[in-house]
Design a protein around this motif. Structure first.
Motif, PDB file in Angstrom:
ATOM      1  N   LYS A 123       0.850  -1.193   0.000  1.00 41.51           N
ATOM      2  CA  LYS A 123       0.000   0.000   0.000  1.00 41.51           C
ATOM      3  C   LYS A 123       0.887   1.245   0.000  1.00 41.51           C
ATOM      4  N   ILE A 124       0.642   2.134  -0.975  1.00 42.59           N
ATOM      5  CA  ILE A 124       1.464   3.345  -1.091  1.00 42.59           C
ATOM      6  C   ILE A 124       0.700   4.535  -0.516  1.00 42.59           C
ATOM      7  N   ASP A 125       1.372   5.296   0.314  1.00 40.80           N
ATOM      8  CA  ASP A 125       0.770   6.514   0.848  1.00 40.80           C
ATOM      9  C   ASP A 125       1.451   7.718   0.236  1.00 40.80           C
ATOM     10  N   LYS A 126       0.711   8.809   0.170  1.00 39.67           N
ATOM     11  CA  LYS A 126       1.299  10.043  -0.340  1.00 39.67           C
ATOM     12  C   LYS A 126       2.528  10.383   0.487  1.00 39.67           C
ATOM     13  N   GLY A 127       3.589  10.767  -0.195  1.00 39.83           N
ATOM     14  CA  GLY A 127       4.840  11.081   0.515  1.00 39.83           C
ATOM     15  C   GLY A 127       5.835   9.933   0.488  1.00 39.83           C
ATOM     16  N   ASP A 128       5.383   8.740   0.146  1.00 40.17           N
ATOM     17  CA  ASP A 128       6.318   7.614   0.074  1.00 40.17           C
ATOM     18  C   ASP A 128       7.341   7.842  -1.047  1.00 40.17           C
ATOM     19  N   LEU A 129       8.559   7.391  -0.784  1.00 38.36           N
ATOM     20  CA  LEU A 129       9.598   7.461  -1.818  1.00 38.36           C
ATOM     21  C   LEU A 129       9.609   6.153  -2.605  1.00 38.36           C
ATOM     22  N   LEU A 130       9.645   6.272  -3.912  1.00 35.43           N
ATOM     23  CA  LEU A 130       9.740   5.085  -4.770  1.00 35.43           C
ATOM     24  C   LEU A 130      11.119   5.046  -5.405  1.00 35.43           C
ATOM     25  N   PHE A 131      11.715   3.883  -5.361  1.00 39.32           N
ATOM     26  CA  PHE A 131      13.055   3.674  -5.934  1.00 39.32           C
ATOM     27  C   PHE A 131      12.843   2.850  -7.201  1.00 39.32           C
ATOM     28  N   ILE A 132      13.040   3.482  -8.344  1.00 42.12           N
ATOM     29  CA  ILE A 132      12.841   2.781  -9.616  1.00 42.12           C
ATOM     30  C   ILE A 132      14.200   2.240 -10.062  1.00 42.12           C
ATOM     31  N   HIS A 133      14.297   0.926 -10.050  1.00 45.51           N
ATOM     32  CA  HIS A 133      15.587   0.251 -10.216  1.00 45.51           C
ATOM     33  C   HIS A 133      16.101   0.271 -11.668  1.00 45.51           C
ATOM     34  N   ASP A 134      17.386   0.019 -11.799  1.00 47.44           N
ATOM     35  CA  ASP A 134      18.012  -0.310 -13.080  1.00 47.44           C
ATOM     36  C   ASP A 134      17.841   0.789 -14.128  1.00 47.44           C
ATOM     37  N   ALA A 135      17.903   2.024 -13.653  1.00 42.14           N
ATOM     38  CA  ALA A 135      17.718   3.156 -14.567  1.00 42.14           C
ATOM     39  C   ALA A 135      19.052   3.835 -14.905  1.00 42.14           C
ATOM     40  N   GLY A 136      20.164   3.210 -14.487  1.00 51.34           N
ATOM     41  CA  GLY A 136      21.469   3.852 -14.629  1.00 51.34           C
ATOM     42  C   GLY A 136      22.002   3.951 -16.045  1.00 51.34           C
ATOM     43  N   ALA A 137      21.422   3.194 -16.974  1.00 50.33           N
ATOM     44  CA  ALA A 137      21.827   3.293 -18.378  1.00 50.33           C
ATOM     45  C   ALA A 137      20.579   3.475 -19.239  1.00 50.33           C
ATOM     46  N   HIS A 138      20.692   4.269 -20.266  1.00 50.06           N
ATOM     47  CA  HIS A 138      19.563   4.535 -21.164  1.00 50.06           C
ATOM     48  C   HIS A 138      18.357   5.029 -20.364  1.00 50.06           C
ATOM     49  N   GLY A 139      18.621   5.714 -19.264  1.00 45.98           N
ATOM     50  CA  GLY A 139      17.559   6.239 -18.402  1.00 45.98           C
ATOM     51  C   GLY A 139      17.500   7.740 -18.564  1.00 45.98           C
ATOM     52  N   PHE A 140      18.239   8.438 -17.715  1.00 43.44           N
ATOM     53  CA  PHE A 140      18.322   9.898 -17.824  1.00 43.44           C
ATOM     54  C   PHE A 140      18.633  10.312 -19.266  1.00 43.44           C
ATOM     55  N   ALA A 141      19.523   9.525 -19.880  1.00 41.94           N
ATOM     56  CA  ALA A 141      20.057   9.870 -21.203  1.00 41.94           C
ATOM     57  C   ALA A 141      18.986  10.011 -22.275  1.00 41.94           C
TER      58      ALA A 141
END
Ligand SMILES: *Cc1c(COP(=O)(O)O)cnc(C)c1O
Length: 424
Positions: free
Chosen positions: A356-374
């Motif tokens: 269950k997600i509540d407002k304010g929770d931090l989500l860690f989206i994995h495996d974004a270190g390549a072809h992510g921000f870029a």
């Protein structure tokens, strides 16, 4: 395998006090350890070198870390070349593996002394015309066509890919290049992307090593290196078995000893141009839940959107999500996790079972270190986030600031219509 964030909730909340979400966070320790494992796996090959695919994570701080570990860079555009040069990569530290190449980029690559990898037969003429000569060291990209299979599994479809030359073309290219003065030759191919199997590199290696033996015989070219390029993938899903780079290195060695050594080619260097394998697991997109919405589905709205990480929207790619602090709670809620773009594909997860997600929770989206921000873009006028580096001593360094509205409007600075724009 269970996916665990490389930080705790407490650490992230602390970081978020200085750097508001969303942001990218990279794990320097993970990057270094993994790069060393790659180096070790291919240490049997004297000339081995990884040329990091800059497009995966074009950040100078990341490039400097990899440079310290002996990596070069693989570039395919002007700005990637400029960034590599500014970071102190020079000469053969740079591999220029471009396609549909603007002639002036050949010129820049040549002026930097980079190894030029020709994607097409016709590029010989283009290169010669542009730089007025043929470099002593030159590489050609190969495409065998057909389907790329591991056992009976189709991994990718080179026959449908725009890259590389046919065998007849690469043979002819070698002859022409040699006649025009080239002395040191390389072969390159990238035949399957994000392979999560230890078989890809050895099968590719066999194809390229056999081609190398043939090319040497038919053209007399002195083949100095074979570039296995990118394509070693990572397990985005927790149920996937990760690649074992040690096994991959050993399997390539076996093929090397079977094919190249008997042909008197036991001094050929192996190059790689990995991007995803080097960085993807060691970078995450950190975002906060800001809304929940109950209509025909359950939605969690976060403060990041597809502009920050496009892979789910673009490829339907899976990125694992950890709700920080709720790692041990049951995944008994089904959510679509969405960004705020006016595009219904702006979803980081669809029908994902999560705690269950509540407002304010931090989500860690994995495996974004390549072809992510870029891959980021600015649709809907959304701004790109900061990139942060979690250093080995636990401190955090900003390695790219977040965009501001001023950055977004910067390309109108030739006129004064927006001269009064507020930069908030
Ligand atoms: C994209 C690319 C790579 C890196 O690919 P990964 O999937 O990140 O391993 C390497 N070489 C070339 C020429 C590329 O275009």
């Amino acid at each position: 395998m269970e996916k665990k964030p490389f930080v705790t909730k407490e650490q992230l909340e602390e970081i978020a006090k200085t750097y508001p979400t969303p942001f990218y966070l990279y794990d320097e320790k993970g990057i270094r350890e993994n790069a060393l494992k790659l180096k070790e796996a291919f240490s049997w090959n004297k000339g081995f070198r990884e040329y990091f695919a800059v497009k995966a994570t074009p950040n100078p701080f990341i490039l400097k870390i990899l440079q310290e570990l002996g990596c070069g860079t693989d570039c395919s555009s002007k700005t990637e070349l400029l960034m590599s040069d500014a970071c102190g990569f020079s000469g053969h530290d740079i591999m220029f593996s471009s396609n549909d190449t603007p002639p002036e980029e050949f010129k820049l690559a040549y002026d930097l002394g980079a190894i030029i990898n020709l994607d097409d037969f016709t590029h010989i003429e283009c290169l010669e015309k542009t730089i007025g000569t043929i470099p002593e060291t030159i590489c050609c990209r190969f495409n065998p066509g057909g389907l790329f299979k591991v056992a009976t599994d189709i991994m990718d479809n080179p026959g449908d890919a725009k890259y590389g030359m046919t065998e007849a073309q690469i043979t002819e290219a070698y002859k022409i290049l040699k006649a025009k003065g080239a002395k040191n030759f390389g072969i390159h191919a990238f035949l399957a992307s994000n392979t999560v199997t230890n078989e890809y590199y050895p099968i590719l290696a066999k194809i390229l090593f056999e081609l190398a033996v043939k090319l040497k015989k038919e053209t007399g070219a002195d083949i100095k290196f074979i570039n296995l390029s990118g394509g070693i993938g990572i397990p985005y899903r927790p149920d996937q078995e990760p690649n074992d780079i040690k096994v991959i290195g050993e399997s390539v060695r076996k093929v090397y000893e079977e094919v190249l050594v008997p042909a008197g080619m036991g001094d050929v260097a192996i190059f790689t141009e990995l991007g995803r394998f080097m960085l993807a697991p060691y970078g995450a997109l950190v975002t906060r839940a800001i809304h929940e919405k109950h209509t025909y589905k359950e939605y969690i709205g976060v403060d990041a959107c597809a502009v920050n990480l496009m892979r789910p929207a673009m490829y339907g790619a899976y990125h694992h999500i950890t709700v920080m602090g709720k790692e041990n709670e049951p995944c008994d809620h089904k959510y679509d996790v969405t960004g705020s773009l006016c595009e219904n594909n702006d979803k980081f997860a669809i029908d994902r079972m999560l705690p269950k997600i509540d407002k304010g929770d931090l989500l860690f989206i994995h495996d974004a270190g390549a072809h992510g921000f870029a891959m980021g873009y600015n649709y809907n006028g959304k701004l790109k986030s900061a990139e942060l580096l979690l250093k080995e001593d636990g401190s955090v360094q900003m390695i790219r600031r977040a965009e501001t509205p001023k950055d977004y409007f910067a390309t109108f600075d030739f006129c004064d219509i927006l001269k009064n724009v507020k930069n908030v």
